[in-house]
Design a protein around this motif. Structure first.
Motif, PDB file in Angstrom:
ATOM      1  N   VAL A  22       0.291   5.131  -2.213  1.00 28.08           N
ATOM      2  CA  VAL A  22       0.337   5.907  -2.005  1.00 28.08           C
ATOM      3  C   VAL A  22       1.722   6.386  -2.648  1.00 28.08           C
ATOM      4  N   ASN A  37      -9.689   4.794   1.490  1.00 32.29           N
ATOM      5  CA  ASN A  37      -8.763   5.520   0.330  1.00 32.29           C
ATOM      6  C   ASN A  37     -10.147   6.249   0.965  1.00 32.29           C
ATOM      7  N   TYR A  45      -2.918   7.744   6.048  1.00 35.58           N
ATOM      8  CA  TYR A  45      -2.620   5.944   5.997  1.00 35.58           C
ATOM      9  C   TYR A  45      -3.155   5.124   6.981  1.00 35.58           C
ATOM     10  N   PHE A  98      -5.859  10.335  -4.569  1.00 37.42           N
ATOM     11  CA  PHE A  98      -7.411   8.915  -4.550  1.00 37.42           C
ATOM     12  C   PHE A  98      -7.570   8.465  -5.623  1.00 37.42           C
ATOM     13  N   ASN A 156      -4.601   5.954  -6.464  1.00 35.20           N
ATOM     14  CA  ASN A 156      -4.548   4.928  -5.334  1.00 35.20           C
ATOM     15  C   ASN A 156      -5.467   4.596  -5.016  1.00 35.20           C
ATOM     16  N   CYS A 157      -6.726   4.668  -5.677  1.00 28.61           N
ATOM     17  CA  CYS A 157      -7.634   3.273  -5.539  1.00 28.61           C
ATOM     18  C   CYS A 157      -7.126   2.251  -6.698  1.00 28.61           C
ATOM     19  N   ASP A 214       1.252  -1.282  -0.357  1.00 27.42           N
ATOM     20  CA  ASP A 214      -0.004  -0.097   0.231  1.00 27.42           C
ATOM     21  C   ASP A 214       0.502   1.439   0.044  1.00 27.42           C
ATOM     22  N   SER A 272       1.127   6.815  -6.480  1.00 25.62           N
ATOM     23  CA  SER A 272       0.142   7.779  -7.120  1.00 25.62           C
ATOM     24  C   SER A 272       0.593   9.544  -6.779  1.00 25.62           C
ATOM     25  N   THR A 327     -10.400  -1.883  -0.770  1.00 31.90           N
ATOM     26  CA  THR A 327      -9.670  -0.593  -1.566  1.00 31.90           C
ATOM     27  C   THR A 327     -10.259   0.733  -1.082  1.00 31.90           C
TER      28      THR A 327
END
Length: 478
Positions: free
Chosen positions: A17, A81, A52, A110, A113-114, A13, A20, A77
């Motif tokens: 981050v 977010n 996060y 976001f 990131n998703c 993850d 992204s 997920t």
């Protein structure tokens, strides 16, 4: 299991981050370091990491990671977010920061990131599924049950194994052989669709455990004599096998180490040492990094070593031999050849001169099978370098216990096998404790068990530094 560690998924993850954040800057401003905004961008990046961390600390999905489908993973997920976005908005409003970055940047972040968080998790699941398609990568389970519940246990375990691909039941111990035989076709639990071995006597199970690969045992035996069961658990622990006891198997005198889930069962887990999955993950990361460096050094050394070996004794440059790894797994170990080609055939005539007592390990100071080049590469430990390929393959670790030969392994007593409960290593406590001066095999085993009982990631680091010292100053080398 390493793949189930939350710490491991956090790494994936965090990669998402970082990627992204950079892509959102690039898409919004055309540059990852817009002029005059470096400090502000750094603060926002730190804010994203903190939010996060807060979300992952308190958020718990209802379904475990390995049991979630693609759609469930997508929902998780999106939820992570969403909570991050809420926290980021609150921090931006309360502390009046991030004004130099537009709402478009946060929307893009976001969105990316998703996407990346979901893709990384799905790809990882695919990789794990592919990894466990190979039978040798699964944890080998011994199932112990009574006549009255053996079929019920196996059916429940079958249901569990259809979801949890990392385990494979390979043997059954206990009464009820006739019942199992009559229902064997419907119990498609084991690799190749059948049980490898069914044992009803303790003598059979003792012989089996000495020579076969068993990582863990599942015990559901409420009708078994408690004193005999207690003794049986201790015997498994002595051999380095982790034991899971179902809750209905009650009344044991031993103090349980941990209570956990094992498939569909709630079990008490017994083991001489239960390792933290994050520490094992760090150990594997160290092995991969060290293995890559070692492979490069091996190829460079091979340019000079290979011709010297061949000129003195024509034949293969690299010697390979079957060795015994974790809990009895067979693998080929690689070394630069330091002996003449007929070394294995000549071993029998030299066994009477073995300097290691007990016959479970061969050692001879002036072994006539060793070539002149072999003496040099052994003294400098250059012969060990091809084992970095074993480390990358996962058969060995940088630091561990000494992997025995098949002949040595078949002569082991029960307590010797526990030294195989961790991966064998290129180096270990035996190597840095003056291996030339050790004459008793039992002393080697004691050092290996001391390593297992006290193992930590930092102990590996310490032994690696000690190994460098030993190699440079040739302390304890043969």
């Amino acid at each position: 299991m390493i793949f189930r560690s939350r710490s491991f998924f956090v790494v994936l993850d965090l990669i998402s981050v970082c990627v992204s954040f950079l892509l959102a800057l690039l898409a919004r401003f055309g540059d990852v370091t817009p002029s005059g905004q470096q400090i502000g961008n750094g603060n926002i990046f730190l804010l994203l990491l903190v939010t996060y961390a807060l979300v992952i600390l308190f958020y718990r999905a209802r379904v475990e990671f390995e049991k979630r489908g693609l759609f469930q993973e997508l929902l998780v997920t999106v939820a992570i977010n969403f909570y991050m976005a809420v926290l980021v908005t609150a921090f931006l409003y309360l502390f009046k920061i991030g004004e130099e970055l537009s709402r478009g940047f946060y929307f893009l972040f976001f969105l990316y990131n998703c996407l990346f968080m979901y893709l990384l998790r799905v790809c990882f699941k695919r990789a794990v599924a592919f990894y466990y398609q190979k039978p040798e990568n699964r944890r080998k389970i011994l199932v112990c049950a009574n006549d009255s519940n053996v079929l019920k246990v196996l059916r429940k375990l079958q249901t569990s194994m259809s979801k949890d691909r990392e385990i494979a039941a390979v043997a059954v111990f206990g009464p009820g052989k006739e019942a199992l035989t009559n229902h064997q076709l419907e119990l498609n639990v084991v690799e190749h669709g059948r049980y490898g071995t069914y044992m009803t006597s303790e003598s059979d199970i003792e012989e089996y455990l000495k020579t076969q690969v068993i990582d863990e045992a599942l015990i559901s035996m409420p009708e078994y004599d408690k004193s005999m069961l207690s003794s049986f658990i201790k015997k498994l622990e002595i051999m380095g096998i982790q034991v899971h006891v179902t809750i209905n198997t009650f009344g044991l005198e031993e103090k349980e180490k941990t209570v956990e889930n094992f498939g569909v069962y709630h079990v008490l887990t017994y083991a001489p040492r239960i390792f933290d999955s994050l520490d094992l993950f760090l150990k594997r990361c160290l092995d991969i990094v060290g293995g890559l460096v070692g492979v490069v050094l091996t190829l460079i050394l091979g340019i000079f070593v290979a011709p010297a070996i061949y000129l003195e004794s024509p034949g293969p440059i690299v010697f390979k031999q079957v060795r015994i790894g974790t809990n009895g797994r067979r693998f080929y170990i690689y070394k630069f050849r330091s002996m003449y080609k007929d070394a294995e055939a000549r071993l029998k005539e030299l066994e009477s001169q073995n300097e290691m007592s007990g016959g479970l390990m061969f050692k001879m100071k002036d072994d006539p099978r060793i070539t002149k080049v072999g003496k040099f590469i052994r003294k400098t430990s250059i012969d060990e370098f091809p084992q970095f390929f074993n480390v990358l393959k996962g058969d060995m670790s940088l630091v561990g216990t000494r992997p025995p030969t098949e002949k040595e392994f078949l002569m082991y007593e029960e307590w010797h096998k526990r030294r195989l409960s961790l991966k064998p290593g290129i180096t270990g406590m035996w190597q840095v404790s003056g291996r030339s001066s050790i004459q008793e095999f039992e002393d080697v085993v004691k050092l290996d068990l001391e390593y297992i009982d006290n193992w930590s990631f930092w102990l590996d680091i310490k032994i690696l530094f000690q190994t460098v010292f030993v190699v440079l100053f040739q302390r304890g080398a043969e």
